[in-house]
Design a protein around this motif. Structure first.
Motif, short mmCIF file in Angstrom:
data_model
loop_
_atom_site.label_atom_id
_atom_site.label_comp_id
_atom_site.label_asym_id
_atom_site.label_seq_id
_atom_site.Cartn_x
_atom_site.Cartn_y
_atom_site.Cartn_z
N ILE A 7 36.68 65.35 15.70
CA ILE A 7 36.57 66.65 16.34
C ILE A 7 36.74 66.53 17.86
N ALA A 8 36.14 65.46 18.43
CA ALA A 8 36.21 65.25 19.89
C ALA A 8 36.03 63.77 20.19
N LYS A 9 36.59 63.36 21.37
CA LYS A 9 36.49 61.96 21.80
C LYS A 9 36.19 61.90 23.29
N LYS A 10 35.57 60.81 23.69
CA LYS A 10 35.32 60.48 25.10
C LYS A 10 34.37 61.47 25.78
N TRP A 11 33.10 61.35 25.42
CA TRP A 11 32.05 62.21 25.98
C TRP A 11 31.92 61.99 27.47
N LYS A 12 31.66 63.07 28.21
CA LYS A 12 31.49 63.02 29.67
C LYS A 12 30.02 63.29 30.00
N PRO A 13 29.15 62.27 29.92
CA PRO A 13 27.72 62.50 30.17
C PRO A 13 27.43 62.98 31.59
N GLU A 14 28.25 62.57 32.56
CA GLU A 14 28.00 62.98 33.95
C GLU A 14 28.15 64.48 34.14
N GLN A 15 28.87 65.14 33.24
CA GLN A 15 29.04 66.59 33.35
C GLN A 15 28.16 67.36 32.38
#
Length: 188
Positions: free
Chosen positions: A135-143
């Motif tokens: 469904i999704a890849k490469k989470w952006k925890p900083e955002q």
């Protein structure tokens, strides 16, 4: 692309019903978390084998190998889908996906594809096969801040996916959707 190479993979298409559910999940999740890549709904699939770069001359051999004795592939079957899951750490889930049943016919199909392509020097994957729909890849925890694991618990949907064919896809990262069907092979 005369003489050039493209990246390819072998995958199972999904039904429109499942696509709609996954689009709803994406809509809800996008309000909560940021990922670098959200899978285009037209690109949803279950990967059987990633081939990587294959030159235009060799893809013809790959297609021939996959079509040989096509009647030996498993008969059409049904898979169950279920929960939203992830790969990676709980605090940093790098890939979100819909879990798919590890059905014996799917395993058999995967093994047959692997065996046929071994003759063309495509190696078998070392890690265990875990069928899923990304469904999704490469989470952006900083955002995003902390990952809302509790929200994943609400995204469950047991559905039935009929499997009667698989495709060889060419990947074109510059296009949307980025996966183009090159060949369709029917089961049974």
């Amino acid at each position: 692309m005369q003489g050039g190479s493209s990246h390819y993979f072998v995958g199972v298409p999904i039904s429109e019903e499942i696509r709609e559910v996954l689009m709803e999940w994406q809509k809800k999740l996008k309000q909560l978390i940021q990922y670098k890549t959200w899978t285009n709904p037209e690109d949803f699939h279950i990967t059987l084998k990633f081939l990587g770069a294959v030159d235009s001359e060799n893809i013809t051999d790959v297609l021939r190998m996959l079509k040989e004795d096509a009647q030996k592939y498993p008969d059409p079957f049904h898979l169950k889908t279920s929960d939203l899951k992830f790969f990676g750490q709980k605090q940093k889930p790098r890939v979100l996906f819909m879990e798919v049943e590890d059905h014996p016919s799917l395993k058999s199909l995967k093994e047959m594809v692997d065996t046929r392509l071994k003759a063309a020097d495509f190696r078998k994957e070392n890690r265990p096969y875990r069928p899923h729909i990304t469904i999704a890849k490469k989470w952006k925890p900083e955002q995003t801040g902390a990952f809302p694991l509790e929200k994943l618990e609400t995204l469950k949907e047991t559905m039935t996916l009929p499997v009667d064919r698989f495709h060889v896809f060419r990947i074109d990262p510059a296009k949307t959707p980025k996966y183009e069907i090159v060949e369709t092979i029917k089961l049974g």
